[in-house]
Motif scaffolding. Structure first.
Motif, PDB file in Angstrom:
ATOM      1  N   PRO A 195       0.692  -1.279   0.131  1.00 47.99           N
ATOM      2  CA  PRO A 195       0.059  -0.049   0.080  1.00 47.99           C
ATOM      3  C   PRO A 195       0.852   1.298  -0.021  1.00 47.99           C
ATOM      4  CG  PRO A 195       0.001  -1.049   2.025  1.00 47.99           C
ATOM      5  CD  PRO A 195       0.769  -1.855   1.216  1.00 47.99           C
ATOM      6  N   PRO A 196       0.460   2.558  -0.475  1.00 46.06           N
ATOM      7  CA  PRO A 196       0.966   3.732  -0.634  1.00 46.06           C
ATOM      8  C   PRO A 196       1.309   4.162   0.780  1.00 46.06           C
ATOM      9  CG  PRO A 196      -1.002   3.862  -1.841  1.00 46.06           C
ATOM     10  CD  PRO A 196      -1.097   2.579  -1.144  1.00 46.06           C
ATOM     11  N   ALA A 197       2.772   4.809   1.264  1.00 48.77           N
ATOM     12  CA  ALA A 197       2.934   5.223   2.285  1.00 48.77           C
ATOM     13  C   ALA A 197       2.222   6.007   2.993  1.00 48.77           C
ATOM     14  CB  ALA A 197       4.578   5.710   1.913  1.00 48.77           C
ATOM     15  N   ASP A 198       1.288   6.992   2.213  1.00 50.02           N
ATOM     16  CA  ASP A 198       0.646   7.982   2.867  1.00 50.02           C
ATOM     17  C   ASP A 198      -0.660   7.169   3.600  1.00 50.02           C
ATOM     18  OD1 ASP A 198      -0.906   7.222   0.645  1.00 50.02           O
ATOM     19  OD2 ASP A 198      -0.890   9.369  -0.165  1.00 50.02           O
ATOM     20  N   GLY A 199      -0.918   5.934   3.512  1.00 51.56           N
ATOM     21  CA  GLY A 199      -1.885   5.199   4.162  1.00 51.56           C
ATOM     22  C   GLY A 199      -3.362   5.545   3.257  1.00 51.56           C
ATOM     23  N   SER A 200      -3.396   6.079   2.070  1.00 49.04           N
ATOM     24  CA  SER A 200      -4.376   6.483   1.261  1.00 49.04           C
ATOM     25  C   SER A 200      -5.505   5.335   0.774  1.00 49.04           C
ATOM     26  CB  SER A 200      -4.200   7.140  -0.010  1.00 49.04           C
ATOM     27  OG  SER A 200      -3.220   6.646  -0.754  1.00 49.04           O
ATOM     28  N   GLY A 201      -4.540   4.070   0.754  1.00 51.46           N
ATOM     29  CA  GLY A 201      -5.535   2.882   0.247  1.00 51.46           C
ATOM     30  C   GLY A 201      -5.772   2.668  -1.227  1.00 51.46           C
ATOM     31  N   ILE A 202      -6.384   1.937  -1.455  1.00 50.93           N
ATOM     32  CA  ILE A 202      -6.720   1.661  -3.190  1.00 50.93           C
ATOM     33  C   ILE A 202      -7.372   2.785  -3.622  1.00 50.93           C
ATOM     34  CG2 ILE A 202      -7.581   0.064  -4.605  1.00 50.93           C
ATOM     35  CD1 ILE A 202      -7.221  -2.224  -2.489  1.00 50.93           C
ATOM     36  N   PHE A 203      -8.188   3.272  -3.159  1.00 42.74           N
ATOM     37  CA  PHE A 203      -9.006   4.566  -3.970  1.00 42.74           C
ATOM     38  C   PHE A 203      -8.956   5.795  -3.437  1.00 42.74           C
ATOM     39  CE2 PHE A 203     -12.480   4.424  -1.038  1.00 42.74           C
ATOM     40  CZ  PHE A 203     -12.412   3.226  -0.564  1.00 42.74           C
ATOM     41  N   GLY A 204      -7.659   6.103  -2.881  1.00 45.73           N
ATOM     42  CA  GLY A 204      -7.628   7.577  -2.502  1.00 45.73           C
ATOM     43  C   GLY A 204      -7.490   7.784  -1.106  1.00 45.73           C
ATOM     44  N   LYS A 205      -7.358   9.049  -0.737  1.00 48.73           N
ATOM     45  CA  LYS A 205      -7.486   9.335   0.576  1.00 48.73           C
ATOM     46  C   LYS A 205      -9.051  10.004   1.069  1.00 48.73           C
ATOM     47  CE  LYS A 205      -3.100  11.848   0.919  1.00 48.73           C
ATOM     48  NZ  LYS A 205      -2.407  13.007   1.348  1.00 48.73           N
ATOM     49  N   PRO A 206      -9.449   9.420   2.366  1.00 48.29           N
ATOM     50  CA  PRO A 206     -11.030   9.722   2.637  1.00 48.29           C
ATOM     51  C   PRO A 206     -11.305  11.406   2.643  1.00 48.29           C
ATOM     52  CG  PRO A 206      -9.648   8.988   4.501  1.00 48.29           C
ATOM     53  CD  PRO A 206      -8.629   8.862   3.304  1.00 48.29           C
ATOM     54  N   GLY A 207     -12.497  11.672   2.291  1.00 46.81           N
ATOM     55  CA  GLY A 207     -12.881  13.039   2.624  1.00 46.81           C
ATOM     56  C   GLY A 207     -13.362  13.269   3.699  1.00 46.81           C
ATOM     57  N   GLN A 208     -14.373  14.339   3.728  1.00 50.25           N
ATOM     58  CA  GLN A 208     -14.982  14.813   4.969  1.00 50.25           C
ATOM     59  C   GLN A 208     -16.585  14.924   4.947  1.00 50.25           C
ATOM     60  OE1 GLN A 208     -13.308  15.726   7.918  1.00 50.25           O
ATOM     61  NE2 GLN A 208     -11.306  15.092   6.891  1.00 50.25           N
ATOM     62  N   GLU A 225     -20.520  13.349   5.372  1.00 50.84           N
ATOM     63  CA  GLU A 225     -21.174  12.090   5.007  1.00 50.84           C
ATOM     64  C   GLU A 225     -20.919  11.967   3.293  1.00 50.84           C
ATOM     65  OE1 GLU A 225     -25.844  11.072   4.211  1.00 50.84           O
ATOM     66  OE2 GLU A 225     -25.299  11.478   6.296  1.00 50.84           O
ATOM     67  N   PRO A 226     -20.486  10.547   3.187  1.00 54.97           N
ATOM     68  CA  PRO A 226     -20.027  10.246   1.730  1.00 54.97           C
ATOM     69  C   PRO A 226     -21.335  10.067   1.046  1.00 54.97           C
ATOM     70  CG  PRO A 226     -19.633   8.573   3.403  1.00 54.97           C
ATOM     71  CD  PRO A 226     -20.058   9.664   4.085  1.00 54.97           C
ATOM     72  N   PHE A 227     -21.144  10.571  -0.339  1.00 57.25           N
ATOM     73  CA  PHE A 227     -22.544  10.118  -1.281  1.00 57.25           C
ATOM     74  C   PHE A 227     -21.723   9.845  -2.634  1.00 57.25           C
ATOM     75  CE2 PHE A 227     -25.734  11.410  -4.344  1.00 57.25           C
ATOM     76  CZ  PHE A 227     -26.745  10.594  -3.970  1.00 57.25           C
ATOM     77  N   ILE A 228     -21.900   8.412  -3.012  1.00 60.68           N
ATOM     78  CA  ILE A 228     -21.489   7.995  -4.019  1.00 60.68           C
ATOM     79  C   ILE A 228     -19.962   7.743  -4.127  1.00 60.68           C
ATOM     80  CG2 ILE A 228     -21.616   8.183  -6.783  1.00 60.68           C
ATOM     81  CD1 ILE A 228     -24.310   9.109  -6.653  1.00 60.68           C
ATOM     82  N   VAL A 229     -19.257   9.090  -4.131  1.00 57.10           N
ATOM     83  CA  VAL A 229     -17.678   8.974  -4.112  1.00 57.10           C
ATOM     84  C   VAL A 229     -17.397   9.289  -2.718  1.00 57.10           C
ATOM     85  CG1 VAL A 229     -15.656   9.978  -5.079  1.00 57.10           C
ATOM     86  CG2 VAL A 229     -17.765   9.793  -6.569  1.00 57.10           C
ATOM     87  N   PRO A 230     -16.388   8.537  -2.103  1.00 55.71           N
ATOM     88  CA  PRO A 230     -15.784   7.651  -2.948  1.00 55.71           C
ATOM     89  C   PRO A 230     -16.232   6.059  -2.229  1.00 55.71           C
ATOM     90  CG  PRO A 230     -14.437   8.211  -0.727  1.00 55.71           C
ATOM     91  CD  PRO A 230     -15.741   8.957  -1.186  1.00 55.71           C
ATOM     92  N   MET A 231     -17.063   6.065  -1.460  1.00 51.53           N
ATOM     93  CA  MET A 231     -17.762   4.537  -0.998  1.00 51.53           C
ATOM     94  C   MET A 231     -18.115   3.674  -2.090  1.00 51.53           C
ATOM     95  SD  MET A 231     -19.079   5.490   2.783  1.00 51.53           S
ATOM     96  CE  MET A 231     -19.329   3.864   3.172  1.00 51.53           C
ATOM     97  N   ALA A 232     -19.243   4.150  -2.839  1.00 58.20           N
ATOM     98  CA  ALA A 232     -19.862   3.390  -3.776  1.00 58.20           C
ATOM     99  C   ALA A 232     -19.082   3.512  -4.938  1.00 58.20           C
ATOM    100  CB  ALA A 232     -21.145   3.989  -4.091  1.00 58.20           C
ATOM    101  N   ILE A 233     -18.338   4.441  -5.467  1.00 59.90           N
ATOM    102  CA  ILE A 233     -17.504   4.577  -6.502  1.00 59.90           C
ATOM    103  C   ILE A 233     -16.357   5.569  -6.176  1.00 59.90           C
ATOM    104  CG2 ILE A 233     -17.090   5.129  -9.062  1.00 59.90           C
ATOM    105  CD1 ILE A 233     -20.075   5.053  -9.326  1.00 59.90           C
ATOM    106  N   PRO A 234     -14.968   5.084  -6.223  1.00 63.57           N
ATOM    107  CA  PRO A 234     -14.538   3.657  -6.566  1.00 63.57           C
ATOM    108  C   PRO A 234     -14.548   2.553  -5.605  1.00 63.57           C
ATOM    109  CG  PRO A 234     -12.767   5.222  -6.494  1.00 63.57           C
ATOM    110  CD  PRO A 234     -13.841   5.859  -5.868  1.00 63.57           C
ATOM    111  N   GLY A 235     -14.880   3.002  -4.185  1.00 69.00           N
ATOM    112  CA  GLY A 235     -14.882   2.191  -2.952  1.00 69.00           C
ATOM    113  C   GLY A 235     -15.053   0.413  -3.470  1.00 69.00           C
ATOM    114  N   VAL A 236     -16.455   0.343  -3.856  1.00 70.52           N
ATOM    115  CA  VAL A 236     -16.838  -0.752  -4.111  1.00 70.52           C
ATOM    116  C   VAL A 236     -16.940  -1.233  -5.771  1.00 70.52           C
ATOM    117  CG1 VAL A 236     -18.709  -2.518  -4.115  1.00 70.52           C
ATOM    118  CG2 VAL A 236     -18.181  -1.111  -2.154  1.00 70.52           C
ATOM    119  N   ALA A 237     -17.431  -0.288  -6.494  1.00 74.19           N
ATOM    120  CA  ALA A 237     -17.624  -0.464  -7.847  1.00 74.19           C
ATOM    121  C   ALA A 237     -16.471   0.363  -8.425  1.00 74.19           C
ATOM    122  CB  ALA A 237     -18.987   0.054  -8.379  1.00 74.19           C
ATOM    123  N   GLY A 238     -15.298   0.069  -8.485  1.00 75.26           N
ATOM    124  CA  GLY A 238     -14.237   0.498  -8.979  1.00 75.26           C
ATOM    125  C   GLY A 238     -14.004   0.144 -10.417  1.00 75.26           C
TER     126      GLY A 238
END
Length: 199
Positions: A89-102, A104-117
């Motif tokens: 994994p990347p050294a910044d801990g961003s995971g597979i689909f980037g850094k988490p936002g602030q 309540e998530p809506f569609i991005v990044p949980m649905a896309i690209p979290g599950v439907a990447g």
């Protein structure tokens, strides 16, 4: 590819175990009562997007004039890169689909690209293009993979507390290694198919 192996491949690509820490961090600012509702909503959106891609994939390939060999090779490369990021994994801990936002998530990044990447979409394109007559099998494989992913992610709080971050990280590495092996096989199959088609 059998329905079961396709389902396992899609499950590995969705990487629910690796996404648990990221999903929990995305939901930390959401009121506890709404967390499960938000997660169910995002999972259903992801399933809808993947189903649209599954049924519309053939038309997309026809419009883009892409051959099965190129899809197999490209899908193998994408899955290989995803697997590499899971194992290393990347050294910044961003995971597979980037850094988490602030918020309540809506569609991005949980649905896309979290599950439907992009990797899941590429895999569905590959399945529908190489064996187009088995759409029902691929729908079943997708539903099984999504259901297993949904169960794990909806239980994420308990799993994170029970297994701990180190065990989840180790499981993600193992899933990444399996995905790399499947990606290499997919790449080799595409190259072999292309070589056999060359006059």
């Amino acid at each position: 590819m059998t329905t079961l192996s396709a389902g396992i491949m899609l499950f590995l690509i969705m990487d629910p175990l690796g996404n648990i820490p990221i999903f929990l961090s995305l939901l930390k600012d959401v009121p506890p009562r709404r967390r499960r509702r938000v997660m169910v909503r995002e999972l259903l959106i992801a399933l809808g997007v993947l189903l649209v891609f599954l049924f519309g994939g053939q038309q997309f390939l026809h419009v883009m004039q892409l051959k099965p060999d190129s899809i197999s090779v490209a899908g193998g490369i994408v899955l290989f890169l995803i697997g590499i990021r899971m194992v290393f994994p990347p050294a910044d801990g961003s995971g597979i689909f980037g850094k988490p936002g602030q918020g309540e998530p809506f569609i991005v990044p949980m649905a896309i690209p979290g599950v439907a990447g992009p990797s899941a979409m590429a895999a569905l394109l590959l399945l529908t293009n190489t064996q187009p007559g088995r759409t029902a099998d691929w729908v079943l494989a997708l539903l099984l993979a999504w259901l297993a992913t949904a169960i794990i992610l909806l239980s994420s709080t308990y799993l994170f507390r029970w297994l701990g971050e180190s065990v989840l990280t180790a499981l993600e590495r193992v899933m990444g290694m399996l995905l790399i092996a499947m990606a290499v096989q997919m790449f080799m199959s595409g190259v072999a198919s292309f070589l056999h088609s060359v006059p």
